[in-house]
Design a protein around this motif. Structure first.
Motif, PDB file in Angstrom:
ATOM      1  N   VAL A 109      -7.228  28.987 -35.531  1.00 34.01           N
ATOM      2  CA  VAL A 109      -8.085  28.655 -34.473  1.00 34.01           C
ATOM      3  C   VAL A 109      -7.366  27.641 -33.569  1.00 34.01           C
ATOM      4  O   VAL A 109      -6.664  26.616 -33.809  1.00 34.01           O
ATOM      5  N   LEU A 110      -7.407  27.902 -32.093  1.00 29.33           N
ATOM      6  CA  LEU A 110      -6.652  27.376 -31.104  1.00 29.33           C
ATOM      7  C   LEU A 110      -7.742  26.331 -30.361  1.00 29.33           C
ATOM      8  O   LEU A 110      -8.600  27.002 -29.521  1.00 29.33           O
ATOM      9  N   ASP A 111      -7.316  25.313 -30.378  1.00 33.04           N
ATOM     10  CA  ASP A 111      -8.082  24.147 -29.371  1.00 33.04           C
ATOM     11  C   ASP A 111      -7.222  23.981 -28.245  1.00 33.04           C
ATOM     12  O   ASP A 111      -6.291  23.231 -28.411  1.00 33.04           O
ATOM     13  N   PRO A 112      -7.472  24.709 -27.129  1.00 32.98           N
ATOM     14  CA  PRO A 112      -6.433  24.705 -25.944  1.00 32.98           C
ATOM     15  C   PRO A 112      -6.477  23.424 -25.225  1.00 32.98           C
ATOM     16  O   PRO A 112      -7.139  23.433 -24.229  1.00 32.98           O
ATOM     17  N   ALA A 138      -4.120  33.787 -31.760  1.00 37.56           N
ATOM     18  CA  ALA A 138      -5.342  33.131 -32.289  1.00 37.56           C
ATOM     19  C   ALA A 138      -6.492  34.230 -32.831  1.00 37.56           C
ATOM     20  O   ALA A 138      -6.714  35.125 -32.189  1.00 37.56           O
ATOM     21  N   ASP A 139      -7.356  33.707 -33.750  1.00 36.48           N
ATOM     22  CA  ASP A 139      -8.502  34.277 -34.023  1.00 36.48           C
ATOM     23  C   ASP A 139      -9.724  33.872 -33.304  1.00 36.48           C
ATOM     24  O   ASP A 139     -10.721  34.421 -32.943  1.00 36.48           O
ATOM     25  N   LEU A 140      -9.545  32.471 -32.927  1.00 37.24           N
ATOM     26  CA  LEU A 140     -10.609  31.897 -32.306  1.00 37.24           C
ATOM     27  C   LEU A 140      -9.878  30.797 -31.415  1.00 37.24           C
ATOM     28  O   LEU A 140      -9.059  30.095 -31.773  1.00 37.24           O
ATOM     29  N   ILE A 141     -10.570  30.696 -30.163  1.00 34.23           N
ATOM     30  CA  ILE A 141     -10.258  29.684 -29.306  1.00 34.23           C
ATOM     31  C   ILE A 141     -11.598  28.863 -29.038  1.00 34.23           C
ATOM     32  O   ILE A 141     -12.705  29.395 -29.167  1.00 34.23           O
ATOM     33  N   THR A 142     -11.194  27.401 -28.800  1.00 34.65           N
ATOM     34  CA  THR A 142     -12.487  26.434 -28.503  1.00 34.65           C
ATOM     35  C   THR A 142     -12.148  25.665 -27.517  1.00 34.65           C
ATOM     36  O   THR A 142     -12.198  24.417 -27.546  1.00 34.65           O
ATOM     37  N   PRO A 143     -12.275  26.020 -26.230  1.00 40.19           N
ATOM     38  CA  PRO A 143     -12.211  25.422 -25.051  1.00 40.19           C
ATOM     39  C   PRO A 143     -13.438  24.741 -24.763  1.00 40.19           C
ATOM     40  O   PRO A 143     -14.436  25.117 -24.777  1.00 40.19           O
ATOM     41  N   ASN A 144     -13.068  23.429 -24.144  1.00 43.17           N
ATOM     42  CA  ASN A 144     -14.189  22.828 -23.439  1.00 43.17           C
ATOM     43  C   ASN A 144     -14.452  23.633 -22.025  1.00 43.17           C
ATOM     44  O   ASN A 144     -13.640  24.627 -21.660  1.00 43.17           O
ATOM     45  N   ARG A 169     -15.422  37.194 -20.445  1.00 38.22           N
ATOM     46  CA  ARG A 169     -14.240  37.645 -19.921  1.00 38.22           C
ATOM     47  C   ARG A 169     -12.782  37.287 -20.394  1.00 38.22           C
ATOM     48  O   ARG A 169     -12.021  38.155 -20.395  1.00 38.22           O
ATOM     49  N   VAL A 170     -12.759  35.847 -20.880  1.00 42.03           N
ATOM     50  CA  VAL A 170     -11.781  35.624 -21.653  1.00 42.03           C
ATOM     51  C   VAL A 170     -11.409  36.318 -23.028  1.00 42.03           C
ATOM     52  O   VAL A 170     -10.228  36.681 -23.232  1.00 42.03           O
ATOM     53  N   ALA A 171     -12.667  36.390 -23.744  1.00 46.42           N
ATOM     54  CA  ALA A 171     -12.530  37.209 -25.006  1.00 46.42           C
ATOM     55  C   ALA A 171     -11.923  38.731 -24.641  1.00 46.42           C
ATOM     56  O   ALA A 171     -11.003  39.085 -25.463  1.00 46.42           O
ATOM     57  N   ARG A 172     -12.493  39.437 -23.802  1.00 53.88           N
ATOM     58  CA  ARG A 172     -12.006  40.735 -23.496  1.00 53.88           C
ATOM     59  C   ARG A 172     -10.662  40.870 -22.978  1.00 53.88           C
ATOM     60  O   ARG A 172      -9.658  41.779 -23.377  1.00 53.88           O
ATOM     61  N   ARG A 173     -10.220  39.860 -22.311  1.00 52.58           N
ATOM     62  CA  ARG A 173      -9.042  39.796 -21.634  1.00 52.58           C
ATOM     63  C   ARG A 173      -7.784  39.576 -22.637  1.00 52.58           C
ATOM     64  O   ARG A 173      -6.854  40.198 -22.897  1.00 52.58           O
ATOM     65  N   HIS A 174      -8.236  38.722 -23.687  1.00 55.96           N
ATOM     66  CA  HIS A 174      -7.130  38.416 -24.468  1.00 55.96           C
ATOM     67  C   HIS A 174      -7.538  38.711 -25.856  1.00 55.96           C
ATOM     68  O   HIS A 174      -6.440  38.718 -27.120  1.00 55.96           O
ATOM     69  N   GLY A 175      -8.428  39.469 -26.123  1.00 53.31           N
ATOM     70  CA  GLY A 175      -8.629  40.037 -27.424  1.00 53.31           C
ATOM     71  C   GLY A 175      -9.159  39.017 -28.638  1.00 53.31           C
ATOM     72  O   GLY A 175      -8.356  38.913 -29.718  1.00 53.31           O
ATOM     73  N   VAL A 176      -9.791  37.897 -28.260  1.00 52.72           N
ATOM     74  CA  VAL A 176      -9.924  36.982 -29.368  1.00 52.72           C
ATOM     75  C   VAL A 176     -11.446  36.370 -28.881  1.00 52.72           C
ATOM     76  O   VAL A 176     -12.025  36.509 -28.126  1.00 52.72           O
ATOM     77  N   ARG A 177     -11.688  35.728 -30.145  1.00 52.55           N
ATOM     78  CA  ARG A 177     -12.982  35.212 -30.098  1.00 52.55           C
ATOM     79  C   ARG A 177     -12.996  33.955 -29.414  1.00 52.55           C
ATOM     80  O   ARG A 177     -12.022  33.109 -29.557  1.00 52.55           O
ATOM     81  N   VAL A 178     -13.999  33.662 -28.679  1.00 53.88           N
ATOM     82  CA  VAL A 178     -14.092  32.275 -27.980  1.00 53.88           C
ATOM     83  C   VAL A 178     -15.200  31.664 -28.226  1.00 53.88           C
ATOM     84  O   VAL A 178     -16.559  32.198 -28.241  1.00 53.88           O
ATOM     85  N   LEU A 179     -15.138  30.289 -28.524  1.00 57.22           N
ATOM     86  CA  LEU A 179     -16.443  29.356 -28.620  1.00 57.22           C
ATOM     87  C   LEU A 179     -16.745  28.893 -27.270  1.00 57.22           C
ATOM     88  O   LEU A 179     -15.879  28.060 -27.181  1.00 57.22           O
ATOM     89  N   ALA A 180     -17.753  29.243 -26.940  1.00 58.65           N
ATOM     90  CA  ALA A 180     -18.336  28.659 -25.759  1.00 58.65           C
ATOM     91  C   ALA A 180     -18.923  27.292 -25.863  1.00 58.65           C
ATOM     92  O   ALA A 180     -19.878  27.434 -26.936  1.00 58.65           O
TER      93      ALA A 180
END
Length: 504
Positions: A109-112, A138-144, A169-180
Motif C-alpha cells: 500500500v502506497l500512501d503518496p 504498489a497494489d493500492l494507493i491512498t492519495p488525498n 483514470r489513475v487506476a487505468r493509467r498505472h494499473g493499480v487500485r486507488v482508494l478515492a
C-alpha cells in the motif's frame, strides 16, 4: 496471534517518516497495525521535528541507510504487507523502489505523501516524478484529493463524482487500485471508494465526523488497510471497508486523548481499550498457584478440625461419621445438579462429557457407596429429604446452586474445592502426613480414606483444575474475580461441612 486467536500473525512493515508527537508517520503506522491485528515493523525514511501544530524540521538519512534498514528486516523476517508513507527525496524513493523490485512483498500500500492539507508541496519535482514511477509497484494507493489530482495531472476535484473520475483514470493509467477519499471535500457525507483498473468501484458510505483531531488520518488508514489485506488474503474490498470502520471509531473517540493544542491525533487503540481491556491476563498456572495459596489458611483450619483429627487417629465415633455421610448424601444431590448444569453450559464437547460423567458419578457412585455405609433405609431417608439438612449443608448447597445459575465459569469454580480439597486431604491422609495411624490397614475408616486417594480421582481432580483455571485465564477481570470468590467461598463451606458434626 491476532485477536481471534485462529489466524496466523501478519508482519507488516511501515516505510515512512517519524512523528515525535506520535500522531502521524511511523508512530501512527505502528499503532494502526497493532489495532488491526498485525505485528508492526518500521524503516524510517525521515526524522521530523513536529507536533500537532506543524513541522519544524526534517532530517533525511542517506538512501543507502534506508536500504540497509529494509534489507535488515527482509533478510530475517517474513513480510506479509508493506505500507509506504513519506519518502523525502528522489534518492530515497528510488531506493525503496529498487528494494520492492528485489523483494516483491505480497501486499503493498502506497500512501503518496506529496501535498500537505494546507496545499503546500512536500516533495520537489524530482522526488514527485520518482514517486509516480513507484506507483505501479504498489497494489493500492491512498492519495488525498490534492494528491490524486497531482497524480492525474488535473486541478483538485471539488465534487465526489470528479474525484471518482480522476481515481478511475489513475487506476487505468498505472494499473493499480486507488482508494478515492472524500476527506478534503465539502458536505456532511464522507464516502470512500476502492477503484480498480477494470473500472469496477466498491464504495463505502460514511458520515463526516466533526473533529479537529485529524492528524495522521491518511497514515493510519493506509497502514490499517495494509494490515487487513494481509489478514484477509488480499481481499482489498473487505480490508478497506473494515479499516474505514476502524478509523471512524478512532476519530469519534479522539477527543478523550487531549493531545496538543493543534490538530490532535486519532485514538488508534480506542476499540482495543474498550473491548480488549487493559488488565494483564494471568496464565492458568498462575491462577492455580494464586487460588490454592489463597485458601491456605482455610486448608490449615480444616486439618485442625476435631472431625479430621479423630478421623486420622481412628477415634471418630461411628455415629459422627454416619451423620457426616448422611449430610453428604443431601449435599451430593445438589452437587450433581450443579455438575449437570456445568455440562449443559460447557463450551466444548470434552468439558461437557467430563462434567456430565462427574454428575452421574455423584449420583450413582457416591450415593450408592453411601448406601453401603449408612444402610439402604438411612441413605434413602437422607436422599428423600426425610433427614433435615444441617446449616452447613444447606449453606454449601445454596452457594453451589447460586453459583451455577450465574454461568459456566462461576459454577465450575464453585465445585472445584470438592475435587481439590478432598483429593489433597485424602492423599495426605493415605500417606500418613496428618498422622501415621491413618495408614494402618485396620483403620476403621480405611475404605473412606482410600476412596479419595486413588489414581482415577486424582486424574479427575487435575482435569477439573485445568478446566477451571483455563476458563479463569480466558475470562474478563470481573468474571475472573467472581470465579475466585466463588472458589474461596466453597473452600470455606468445605471446612464448615467437615466441622458440622459433634466431633467438631
Amino acid at each position: 496471534m491476532t485477536p481471534g486467536g485462529a489466524e496466523r500473525t501478519v508482519n507488516v512493515l511501515a516505510i515512512a517518516g517519524s512523528d515525535p508527537s506520535g500522531g502521524a508517520g511511523i508512530q501512527a503506522d505502528l499503532k494502526s497495525i497493532a489495532a488491526g491485528g498485525g505485528y508492526g515493523m518500521a524503516a524510517i525514511t525521515a526524522l521530523t521535528a513536529q507536533n500537532t501544530q506543524g513541522v519544524r524540521g526534517v532530517h533525511v538519512p542517506p538512501a543507502a541507510f534506508v536500504t540497509a534498514q529494509l534489507d535488515a528486516v527482509s533478510d530475517d523476517v517474513r513480510i506479509d504487507a508493506v505500507k509506504i508513507g513519506m519518502l523525502a527525496d528522489a534518492s530515497v524513493v528510488e531506493a525503496v523502489g529498487e528494494w520492492l523490485r528485489r523483494v516483491r512483498p505480497p501486499h503493498v500500500v502506497l500512501d503518496p505523501v506529496m501535498i500537505a492539507t494546507s496545499g503546500d508541496a512536500l516533495l520537489d519535482p524530482a522526488a514527485a516524478d520518482a514517486l509516480l514511477r513507484l506507483i505501479p509497484l504498489a497494489d493500492l494507493i491512498t492519495p488525498n484529493v490534492p494528491e490524486l489530482a497531482a497524480i492525474a495531472g488535473d486541478p483538485a476535484a471539488t465534487s465526489w463524482e470528479a474525484a471518482l473520475e480522476q481515481a478511475l483514470r489513475v487506476a487505468r493509467r498505472h494499473g493499480v487500485r486507488v482508494l478515492a477519499k472524500s476527506g478534503h471535500l465539502e458536505g456532511s457525507l464522507a464516502p470512500d471508494a476502492l477503484v480498480l483498473p477494470d473500472g469496477s468501484v466498491a464504495e463505502f458510505a460514511g458520515q463526516r465526523i466533526e473533529t479537529s483531531n485529524t492528524h495522521g488520518t491518511g497514515c493510519s488508514l493506509s497502514s490499517g488497510i495494509a494490515t487487513r489485506a494481509a489478514r484477509f488474503a488480499g481481499d482489498w474490498v473487505r480490508a478497506a471497508a473494515e479499516a474505514k470502520a476502524w478509523l471512524s471509531e478512532s476519530l469519534r473517540a479522539a477527543e478523550v486523548l487531549e493531545v496538543g493544542s493543534g490538530h490532535g491525533p486519532v485514538n488508534h487503540l480506542a476499540g482495543l481499550w474498550a473491548r480488549g481491556g487493559l488488565e494483564t491476563r494471568p496464565s492458568p498456572e498462575e491462577i492455580r498457584e494464586e487460588w490454592w495459596s489463597g485458601i491456605a489458611e482455610v486448608r490449615r483450619q480444616t486439618d485442625e478440625l476435631g472431625f479430621i483429627r479423630r478421623l486420622v487417629d481412628g477415634t471418630l465415633a461411628r455415629r459422627d461419621f454416619l451423620d457426616y455421610v448422611a449430610q453428604d448424601v443431601i449435599y451430593l444431590r445438589a452437587y450433581a445438579r450443579v455438575l449437570a448444569r456445568a455440562a449443559e453450559l460447557a463450551p466444548t464437547t470434552e468439558e461437557q462429557a467430563f462434567w456430565a460423567k462427574a454428575s452421574q458419578g455423584a449420583i450413582i457412585g457416591e450415593i450408592l457407596l453411601h448406601r453401603d455405609r449408612l444402610g439402604a433405609e438411612a441413605a434413602d431417608a437422607a436422599a428423600s429429604g426425610a433427614v433435615p439438612a444441617s446449616p452447613a449443608t444447606e449453606g454449601y448447597v445454596n452457594h453451589l446452586l447460586a453459583a451455577g445459575t450465574r454461568g459456566y465459569e462461576e459454577g465450575i469454580a464453585a465445585v472445584l474445592p470438592c475435587y481439590w480439597v478432598y483429593s489433597d486431604l485424602g492423599m495426605r491422609l493415605a500417606r500418613g502426613e496428618l498422622g501415621v495411624s491413618a495408614r494402618a490397614s485396620d483403620h476403621p475408616y480405611a475404605e473412606w480414606i482410600a476412596a479419595y486417594d486413588n489414581a482415577e480421582f486424582a486424574a479427575d481432580t487435575e482435569t477439573a483444575i485445568g478446566y477451571v483455571t483455563r476458563a479463569a485465564s480466558r475470562a474478563d477481570p470481573a468474571t475472573r474475580d467472581r470465579m475466585r470468590r466463588a472458589f474461596e467461598a466453597a473452600a470455606v463451606w468445605e471446612r464448615e461441612f467437615f466441622g458440622q458434626t459433634a466431633a467438631g
